[in-house]
Design a protein around this motif. Structure first.
Motif, PDB file in Angstrom:
ATOM      1  N   LYS A   1      18.379   3.409  12.366  1.00 58.58           N
ATOM      2  CA  LYS A   1      18.907   4.187  10.823  1.00 58.58           C
ATOM      3  C   LYS A   1      17.556   4.707  10.247  1.00 58.58           C
ATOM      4  O   LYS A   1      17.528   5.564   9.688  1.00 58.58           O
ATOM      5  N   ILE A   2      16.701   3.670  10.077  1.00 59.35           N
ATOM      6  CA  ILE A   2      15.363   3.872   9.040  1.00 59.35           C
ATOM      7  C   ILE A   2      14.760   4.891   9.904  1.00 59.35           C
ATOM      8  O   ILE A   2      14.186   6.028   9.345  1.00 59.35           O
ATOM      9  N   ALA A   3      14.516   5.008  11.426  1.00 59.03           N
ATOM     10  CA  ALA A   3      13.676   5.901  12.150  1.00 59.03           C
ATOM     11  C   ALA A   3      14.421   7.304  11.980  1.00 59.03           C
ATOM     12  O   ALA A   3      13.751   8.168  11.977  1.00 59.03           O
ATOM     13  N   GLU A   4      15.750   7.480  12.120  1.00 56.79           N
ATOM     14  CA  GLU A   4      16.330   8.628  11.726  1.00 56.79           C
ATOM     15  C   GLU A   4      16.118   9.184  10.177  1.00 56.79           C
ATOM     16  O   GLU A   4      15.812  10.318  10.362  1.00 56.79           O
ATOM     17  N   LEU A   5      15.965   8.234   9.389  1.00 55.50           N
ATOM     18  CA  LEU A   5      15.717   9.007   8.057  1.00 55.50           C
ATOM     19  C   LEU A   5      14.457   9.226   7.815  1.00 55.50           C
ATOM     20  O   LEU A   5      13.877   9.987   7.083  1.00 55.50           O
ATOM     21  N   SER A   6      13.538   8.585   8.608  1.00 57.97           N
ATOM     22  CA  SER A   6      12.162   8.717   8.602  1.00 57.97           C
ATOM     23  C   SER A   6      11.816  10.479   8.910  1.00 57.97           C
ATOM     24  O   SER A   6      11.092  10.898   8.397  1.00 57.97           O
ATOM     25  N   ARG A   7      12.604  10.841  10.152  1.00 56.86           N
ATOM     26  CA  ARG A   7      12.641  12.500  10.180  1.00 56.86           C
ATOM     27  C   ARG A   7      10.948  12.924  10.518  1.00 56.86           C
ATOM     28  O   ARG A   7      10.405  13.914  10.115  1.00 56.86           O
ATOM     29  N   ALA A   8      10.337  12.154  11.293  1.00 57.62           N
ATOM     30  CA  ALA A   8       8.939  12.134  11.705  1.00 57.62           C
ATOM     31  C   ALA A   8       8.595  11.792  13.033  1.00 57.62           C
ATOM     32  O   ALA A   8       9.510  10.850  13.711  1.00 57.62           O
ATOM     33  N   LYS A   9       7.606  12.082  13.511  1.00 52.98           N
ATOM     34  CA  LYS A   9       7.065  11.625  14.873  1.00 52.98           C
ATOM     35  C   LYS A   9       6.915  10.133  14.970  1.00 52.98           C
ATOM     36  O   LYS A   9       7.128   9.353  16.032  1.00 52.98           O
ATOM     37  N   VAL A  10       6.655   9.459  13.834  1.00 51.66           N
ATOM     38  CA  VAL A  10       6.335   8.233  13.681  1.00 51.66           C
ATOM     39  C   VAL A  10       7.552   7.506  12.653  1.00 51.66           C
ATOM     40  O   VAL A  10       8.159   8.367  11.928  1.00 51.66           O
ATOM     41  N   GLU A  11       7.814   6.252  12.869  1.00 52.76           N
ATOM     42  CA  GLU A  11       8.958   5.872  12.047  1.00 52.76           C
ATOM     43  C   GLU A  11       8.378   4.739  11.126  1.00 52.76           C
ATOM     44  O   GLU A  11       7.497   4.083  11.324  1.00 52.76           O
ATOM     45  N   VAL A  12       9.027   4.289   9.945  1.00 58.23           N
ATOM     46  CA  VAL A  12       8.574   3.424   8.842  1.00 58.23           C
ATOM     47  C   VAL A  12       9.357   2.112   9.636  1.00 58.23           C
ATOM     48  O   VAL A  12      10.319   1.713   9.996  1.00 58.23           O
ATOM     49  N   PRO A  13       8.162   1.117  10.142  1.00 57.18           N
ATOM     50  CA  PRO A  13       8.549  -0.158  10.632  1.00 57.18           C
ATOM     51  C   PRO A  13       9.348  -0.986   9.650  1.00 57.18           C
ATOM     52  O   PRO A  13       9.462  -1.025   8.369  1.00 57.18           O
ATOM     53  N   LEU A  14      10.194  -1.745  10.396  1.00 54.57           N
ATOM     54  CA  LEU A  14      11.270  -2.859   9.619  1.00 54.57           C
ATOM     55  C   LEU A  14      10.978  -4.189  10.434  1.00 54.57           C
ATOM     56  O   LEU A  14      10.970  -4.273  11.566  1.00 54.57           O
ATOM     57  N   THR A  15      10.670  -5.140   9.724  1.00 56.89           N
ATOM     58  CA  THR A  15      10.340  -6.206   9.972  1.00 56.89           C
ATOM     59  C   THR A  15      11.736  -7.233  10.335  1.00 56.89           C
ATOM     60  O   THR A  15      12.618  -7.011   9.646  1.00 56.89           O
ATOM     61  N   PRO A  16      11.755  -8.170  11.054  1.00 59.46           N
ATOM     62  CA  PRO A  16      12.879  -9.065  11.318  1.00 59.46           C
ATOM     63  C   PRO A  16      13.172  -9.737   9.855  1.00 59.46           C
ATOM     64  O   PRO A  16      14.119 -10.084   9.442  1.00 59.46           O
ATOM     65  N   GLU A  17      11.873  -9.932   9.229  1.00 57.45           N
ATOM     66  CA  GLU A  17      11.935 -10.832   7.773  1.00 57.45           C
ATOM     67  C   GLU A  17      12.637 -10.050   6.781  1.00 57.45           C
ATOM     68  O   GLU A  17      13.458 -10.472   6.095  1.00 57.45           O
ATOM     69  N   ASP A  18      12.421  -8.656   6.810  1.00 61.70           N
ATOM     70  CA  ASP A  18      13.035  -7.821   5.796  1.00 61.70           C
ATOM     71  C   ASP A  18      14.730  -7.673   6.050  1.00 61.70           C
ATOM     72  O   ASP A  18      15.483  -7.567   5.211  1.00 61.70           O
ATOM     73  N   TYR A  19      14.895  -7.514   7.280  1.00 59.85           N
ATOM     74  CA  TYR A  19      16.299  -7.492   7.712  1.00 59.85           C
ATOM     75  C   TYR A  19      17.042  -8.756   7.622  1.00 59.85           C
ATOM     76  O   TYR A  19      18.125  -8.767   6.885  1.00 59.85           O
ATOM     77  N   ILE A  20      16.404  -9.964   7.853  1.00 57.97           N
ATOM     78  CA  ILE A  20      17.242 -11.119   7.427  1.00 57.97           C
ATOM     79  C   ILE A  20      17.491 -11.334   5.861  1.00 57.97           C
ATOM     80  O   ILE A  20      18.439 -11.469   5.635  1.00 57.97           O
ATOM     81  N   LEU A  21      16.287 -11.268   5.367  1.00 55.46           N
ATOM     82  CA  LEU A  21      16.455 -11.440   3.568  1.00 55.46           C
ATOM     83  C   LEU A  21      17.688 -10.399   3.317  1.00 55.46           C
ATOM     84  O   LEU A  21      18.040 -10.785   2.023  1.00 55.46           O
ATOM     85  N   GLY A  22      17.652  -9.017   3.523  1.00 54.54           N
ATOM     86  CA  GLY A  22      18.358  -8.012   3.158  1.00 54.54           C
ATOM     87  C   GLY A  22      19.765  -8.343   3.486  1.00 54.54           C
ATOM     88  O   GLY A  22      20.750  -8.161   2.699  1.00 54.54           O
ATOM     89  N   ILE A  23      20.040  -9.144   4.520  1.00 56.15           N
ATOM     90  CA  ILE A  23      21.578  -9.794   5.002  1.00 56.15           C
ATOM     91  C   ILE A  23      21.687 -10.627   3.995  1.00 56.15           C
ATOM     92  O   ILE A  23      22.977 -10.772   3.477  1.00 56.15           O
ATOM     93  N   CYS A  24      20.891 -11.703   3.611  1.00 58.76           N
ATOM     94  CA  CYS A  24      21.238 -12.567   2.680  1.00 58.76           C
ATOM     95  C   CYS A  24      21.724 -11.935   1.227  1.00 58.76           C
ATOM     96  O   CYS A  24      22.863 -12.484   0.847  1.00 58.76           O
ATOM     97  N   ASP A  25      20.961 -11.167   0.902  1.00 51.73           N
ATOM     98  CA  ASP A  25      21.405 -10.344  -0.283  1.00 51.73           C
ATOM     99  C   ASP A  25      22.807  -9.622  -0.115  1.00 51.73           C
ATOM    100  O   ASP A  25      23.549  -9.711  -1.102  1.00 51.73           O
ATOM    101  N   MET A  26      23.153  -9.271   0.944  1.00 50.10           N
ATOM    102  CA  MET A  26      24.317  -8.409   1.127  1.00 50.10           C
ATOM    103  C   MET A  26      25.445  -9.383   1.089  1.00 50.10           C
ATOM    104  O   MET A  26      26.703  -9.072   0.574  1.00 50.10           O
ATOM    105  N   THR A  27      25.376 -10.652   1.204  1.00 51.56           N
ATOM    106  CA  THR A  27      26.392 -11.643   0.815  1.00 51.56           C
ATOM    107  C   THR A  27      27.013 -11.706  -0.448  1.00 51.56           C
ATOM    108  O   THR A  27      27.964 -12.064  -0.750  1.00 51.56           O
ATOM    109  N   GLY A  28      25.874 -11.534  -1.291  1.00 50.26           N
ATOM    110  CA  GLY A  28      26.322 -11.411  -2.752  1.00 50.26           C
ATOM    111  C   GLY A  28      27.356 -10.443  -3.078  1.00 50.26           C
ATOM    112  O   GLY A  28      28.171 -10.356  -3.950  1.00 50.26           O
TER     113      GLY A  28
END
Length: 285
Positions: free
Chosen positions: A131-158
């Motif tokens: 999804k982030i690669a789709e939003l980047s709309r460029a030949k390169v994409e903004v990297p997403l780390t597993p750490e940011d993914y896990i911490l974001g999921i934790c926040d989603m539970t709130g």
């Protein structure tokens, strides 16, 4: 006559090297400021997406049209910001500028919340990266780390906790998905009984899964997750995110207890108390 000393420029074999250093530092600071601004804009737009999603009252169904209409401008902002910094976060720069972390985590919180409301499932790490690669709309994409993914999921539970409590206050029941069709059982030959009360209850596998069921599963999976010790994000996960996650599950459980046991005594429009006061009695919910 101009002063000859004022027009003199420093010379030497190292001057071009230091000029190159100055250009690199200027580019570094400009890049850093762009990433900080983009992260703030992504965070602000993600929060507004979440605010709109909290008006939804169903699970496992497409979000209403008003959600898409209201959030279209915020998705556009996120897309523009990711596109503007995609080139700045390549190669070694992906780890050189942690300022994007806040924006990534907030975006994962909004993205996973909407995905859950639509599918009643947790978005995977690969789906979030795509999804982030789709939003980047460029030949390169903004990297997403597993750490940011896990911490974001934790926040989603709130957000799931707030969604559950608000739904219980407005609809009088814990939000759940659609029930699966129970298998049809044929009555034995010669049995003309029409006693409805004697029919067996539907099996557990056919009952709709509630948001509380899913919150408990997320809590269990993250409690079993063994992160390598050392990085700063592990300490944040253990000391900040996980205690808040457990408290969110506890609040939904107590709100459901109050709704089930004392619900008939509550006035219309009653809102369960979700304050962080741990000394409050169960009846306060």
């Amino acid at each position: 006559m101009a002063d000859a000393g004022s027009s003199m420029q420093p010379t030497g074999p190292f001057i071009p090297m230091f000029e190159g250093f100055r250009k690199e530092l200027d580019a570094h600071h400009d890049r850093r400021e762009r990433i900080i601004k983009a992260s703030r804009d992504i965070t602000a737009s993600s929060k507004k997406i979440i605010f709109t999603l909290q008006r939804v009252r169903t699970v496992g169904q497409p979000v209403p049209p008003f959600v898409h209409k209201s959030n279209a401008q915020y998705w556009d902002t996120i897309q523009k910001q990711y596109s503007s910094i995609a080139q700045d976060l390549q190669s070694l720069n992906a780890h050189r500028y942690p300022q994007i972390t806040g924006g990534n985590q907030e975006f994962i919180e909004a993205l996973s919340f909407q995905h859950y409301l639509e599918h009643q499932s947790l978005i995977s790490f690969e789906e979030a990266k795509a999804k982030i690669a789709e939003l980047s709309r460029a030949k390169v994409e903004v990297p997403l780390t597993p750490e940011d993914y896990i911490l974001g999921i934790c926040d989603m539970t709130g957000e799931l906790m707030r969604f559950s409590v608000t739904s219980m206050a407005t609809n009088g029941k814990l939000p759940a998905g659609r029930a699966k069709a129970a298998p049809v059982s044929k009555a034995p030959a010669g049995d003309d009984s029409m006693d409805i009360d004697s029919a067996p209850p539907p099996p557990e596998s056919c009952r709709p899964r509630t948001v509380l069921d899913d919150l408990r599963v997320i809590r269990l999976q993250l409690e079993m997750f063994e992160a390598p010790y050392g990085p700063k994000w592990v300490s944040e996960l253990e000391t900040k995110k996980m205690p808040v996650l457990r408290e969110c599950v506890d609040k939904v459980e107590k709100a459901l207890y109050g709704l089930t046991v004392r619900g008939s005594e509550r006035p219309k429009g009653w809102m369960p108390d979700v304050s962080s006061d741990r000394r409050a009695e169960v009846e306060s919910y």
